[in-house]
Design a protein around this motif. Structure first.
Motif, PDB file in Angstrom:
ATOM      1  N   THR A   1     -65.939 -69.146   4.236  1.00  0.00           N
ATOM      2  CA  THR A   1     -65.245 -67.945   3.782  1.00  0.00           C
ATOM      3  C   THR A   1     -63.815 -68.005   4.288  1.00  0.00           C
ATOM      4  OG1 THR A   1     -67.304 -66.679   3.922  1.00  0.00           O
ATOM      5  CG2 THR A   1     -65.247 -65.429   3.796  1.00  0.00           C
TER       6      THR A   1
ATOM      7  N   HIS B   1     -62.053 -59.604  -8.980  1.00  0.00           N
ATOM      8  CA  HIS B   1     -63.098 -60.283  -8.212  1.00  0.00           C
ATOM      9  C   HIS B   1     -64.065 -60.949  -9.183  1.00  0.00           C
ATOM     10  CE1 HIS B   1     -65.256 -56.568  -9.158  1.00  0.00           C
ATOM     11  NE2 HIS B   1     -66.352 -57.285  -9.013  1.00  0.00           N
TER      12      HIS B   1
ATOM     13  N   GLU C   1     -60.004 -62.831  -0.390  1.00  0.00           N
ATOM     14  CA  GLU C   1     -61.038 -63.608   0.260  1.00  0.00           C
ATOM     15  C   GLU C   1     -61.709 -64.469  -0.799  1.00  0.00           C
ATOM     16  OE1 GLU C   1     -63.861 -61.668   3.099  1.00  0.00           O
ATOM     17  OE2 GLU C   1     -65.297 -62.113   1.497  1.00  0.00           O
ATOM     18  N   TYR C   2     -62.058 -65.688  -0.418  1.00  0.00           N
ATOM     19  CA  TYR C   2     -62.907 -66.484  -1.294  1.00  0.00           C
ATOM     20  C   TYR C   2     -63.952 -67.190  -0.459  1.00  0.00           C
ATOM     21  CZ  TYR C   2     -59.961 -70.569  -0.132  1.00  0.00           C
ATOM     22  OH  TYR C   2     -59.277 -71.571   0.515  1.00  0.00           O
TER      23      TYR C   2
ATOM     24  N   ARG D   1     -64.582 -64.927  -5.416  1.00  0.00           N
ATOM     25  CA  ARG D   1     -63.241 -64.590  -4.933  1.00  0.00           C
ATOM     26  C   ARG D   1     -62.945 -63.138  -5.248  1.00  0.00           C
ATOM     27  NH1 ARG D   1     -57.487 -67.310  -6.766  1.00  0.00           N
ATOM     28  NH2 ARG D   1     -56.200 -66.016  -5.436  1.00  0.00           N
ATOM     29  N   LYS D   2     -62.145 -62.513  -4.385  1.00  0.00           N
ATOM     30  CA  LYS D   2     -61.603 -61.187  -4.660  1.00  0.00           C
ATOM     31  C   LYS D   2     -60.183 -61.143  -4.109  1.00  0.00           C
ATOM     32  CE  LYS D   2     -63.672 -58.990  -0.600  1.00  0.00           C
ATOM     33  NZ  LYS D   2     -64.530 -57.914  -0.132  1.00  0.00           N
ATOM     34  N   GLU D   3     -59.338 -60.416  -4.792  1.00  0.00           N
ATOM     35  CA  GLU D   3     -57.941 -60.325  -4.367  1.00  0.00           C
ATOM     36  C   GLU D   3     -57.374 -58.997  -4.841  1.00  0.00           C
ATOM     37  OE1 GLU D   3     -55.192 -63.808  -4.434  1.00  0.00           O
ATOM     38  OE2 GLU D   3     -54.086 -62.569  -5.877  1.00  0.00           O
TER      39      GLU D   3
ATOM     40  N   HIS E   1     -69.954 -69.654  -5.555  1.00  0.00           N
ATOM     41  CA  HIS E   1     -68.635 -69.325  -5.029  1.00  0.00           C
ATOM     42  C   HIS E   1     -68.158 -67.998  -5.612  1.00  0.00           C
ATOM     43  CE1 HIS E   1     -67.412 -71.276  -8.838  1.00  0.00           C
ATOM     44  NE2 HIS E   1     -66.326 -70.535  -8.745  1.00  0.00           N
TER      45      HIS E   1
END
Length: 119
Positions: A75, A37, A63-64, A51-53, A49
């Motif tokens: 989102t 993230h 999600e970003y 992001r996490k994955e 901005h």
């Protein structure tokens, strides 16, 4: 004679490369697992901005988000698996008190044009 040797040598090398490629393509890798993230908030440029994955084997979810120029936070939540493929949901919401990043100022300088006539 020399050209025949070169052709045979190239064919031999090509066969070795093809064999190694097929062996490599058929290899199975162990289980895959990762998470990451990040979040960016730059007051100078207005860039916001993040992001996490997370992934475990064939299942990925993440999600970003970002702040659009019109002051909305976008989102995107997504998931990926081997049965459904990539599925995403997009959500937009206004940001209260959002001030858009300042627009750059372009100055136009007048440059005099000198004409010279030769006779």
């Amino acid at each position: 004679m020399y050209s025949k040797i070169c052709i045979l040598l190239l064919a031999f090398v090509g066969a070795i490369v093809a064999q190694n490629y097929h062996q490599h393509a058929e290899e199975e890798h162990g289980p895959v697992h990762y998470e990451f993230h990040y979040d960016i908030h730059d007051d100078h440029t207005g860039d916001v901005h993040g992001r996490k994955e997370a992934r475990k084997d064939d299942h990925t979810q993440g999600e970003y988000y970002l702040i659009d120029a019109d002051g909305y936070k976008r989102t995107v939540t997504y998931r990926v698996d081997d049965k459904s493929g990539f599925i995403a949901q997009v959500h937009r919401e206004p940001i209260k008190g959002h001030q858009p990043a300042p627009k750059p100022v372009h100055k136009v300088l007048a440059v005099p044009v000198l004409h010279s006539y030769h006779h």
